[in-house]
Design an enzyme around this catalytic site. Sequence first.
Site, short mmCIF file in Angstrom:
data_model
loop_
_atom_site.label_atom_id
_atom_site.label_comp_id
_atom_site.label_asym_id
_atom_site.label_seq_id
_atom_site.Cartn_x
_atom_site.Cartn_y
_atom_site.Cartn_z
N GLU A 70 4.24 -5.43 7.09
CA GLU A 70 3.36 -4.48 7.80
C GLU A 70 3.69 -4.35 9.28
O GLU A 70 3.53 -3.29 9.88
CB GLU A 70 1.89 -4.91 7.65
CG GLU A 70 1.29 -4.69 6.27
CD GLU A 70 1.47 -5.88 5.34
OE1 GLU A 70 2.35 -6.73 5.60
OE2 GLU A 70 0.73 -5.95 4.35
N ALA B 11 0.86 -1.19 0.00
CA ALA B 11 0.00 0.00 0.00
C ALA B 11 0.89 1.23 0.00
O ALA B 11 2.03 1.18 0.48
CB ALA B 11 -0.87 -0.01 1.25
N GLU C 58 -0.26 -9.23 -1.06
CA GLU C 58 -1.68 -9.60 -0.91
C GLU C 58 -2.38 -9.63 -2.27
O GLU C 58 -3.21 -10.50 -2.54
CB GLU C 58 -2.38 -8.62 0.02
CG GLU C 58 -1.81 -8.66 1.42
CD GLU C 58 -2.63 -7.87 2.41
OE1 GLU C 58 -3.50 -8.47 3.05
OE2 GLU C 58 -2.42 -6.65 2.54
N GLY D 27 0.71 -5.01 0.75
CA GLY D 27 -0.47 -5.10 -0.12
C GLY D 27 -0.13 -5.64 -1.50
O GLY D 27 -1.00 -6.22 -2.18
#
Length: 256
Positions: A130, A64, A110, A107
């Site tokens: 994270e 992210a 992911e 992310g």
Amino acid sequence: MTDLLESRHDAGVVRLTLNRPTVRNALNTDLLGALASALDRAAQDETVRCVVVHGADSHFAAGADIDELAERSASDGPGDPRLGHWQRIQRFPKPLIAAVEGYCLGGGCELALCADLLVVANDAQLGQPEIRLGLIPGAGGLQRLAITLGKARTMHLVLTGERISGGQAYDWGLASQCCGHGEALDTALATAERLAEGPPLAQRLAKQAVLAVTETSQQAAFELGRRSFELLLSTDDKAEGIAAFRDKRPPSFSGK
Ligand code: CO8
């Protein structure tokens, strides 16, 4: 510059390129939204049989966008547009292949794990860092790792934030194909060409059936993970983790 490049590889295969190379293709809201919209269009278009997603400039995605993450808080809640973008990506009904070179983190990892087939270069670097930002994976990656790897390896990855190589990801069953450096996209496109010749209805139902075994029955776990991620967005540790990343220094966490 456009954050998402879209092209037809051949008649039935769409190629999507995450294109923010100066930030290692970090996934900001615009890029996630463009990706979700491109997949929605591909889902509606009967001529599209398979989609390959990869990253520009020899990296998949470094997670992210941390600048956006810095502004997010627990009160953003379910109205946060990024949540809707992730849900649309995860619901794409046709075969989706991720071609992974370089960094595939947070992310980004992911997103790769959302794909039905994961093609990795053996020297790619995958991980869920994270925890170093005082956070946990929030888009289903933690749950997908646990389903595939089991408790011990998943705990190690999400508690330490350490990375594994593409070769290791393949050996552990996360990836469906492993290839040499720089070969992931061509390998993925060759697989996509073969899938594009297959029966679309049977492929769609096969995908649903596999996800029913591996994911659909785990919805409560996915939901718990998402809510836990949201809660962590408003902690001091998240603010410290992001400040430390920006200052290029180790974080000092307080537990608050
Ligand atoms: N976001 C924003 N900018 C980034 C990101 C990122 N994730 N990653 C790298 N950048 C930027 C750097 O700040 C740097 O910018 P600048 O040139 O202005 O200093 C530039 O990209 C290049 O980065 P580096 O200089 O650090 O390059 P290196 O090759 O030395 O290192 C790394 C590359 C290893 C990728 C390193 O940048 C890094 O560790 N990045 C952060 C990785 C990370 O922590 N990712 C997880 C983010 S959190 C997350 O993904 C949560 C997902 C939640 C989904 C929720 C759904 C509801």
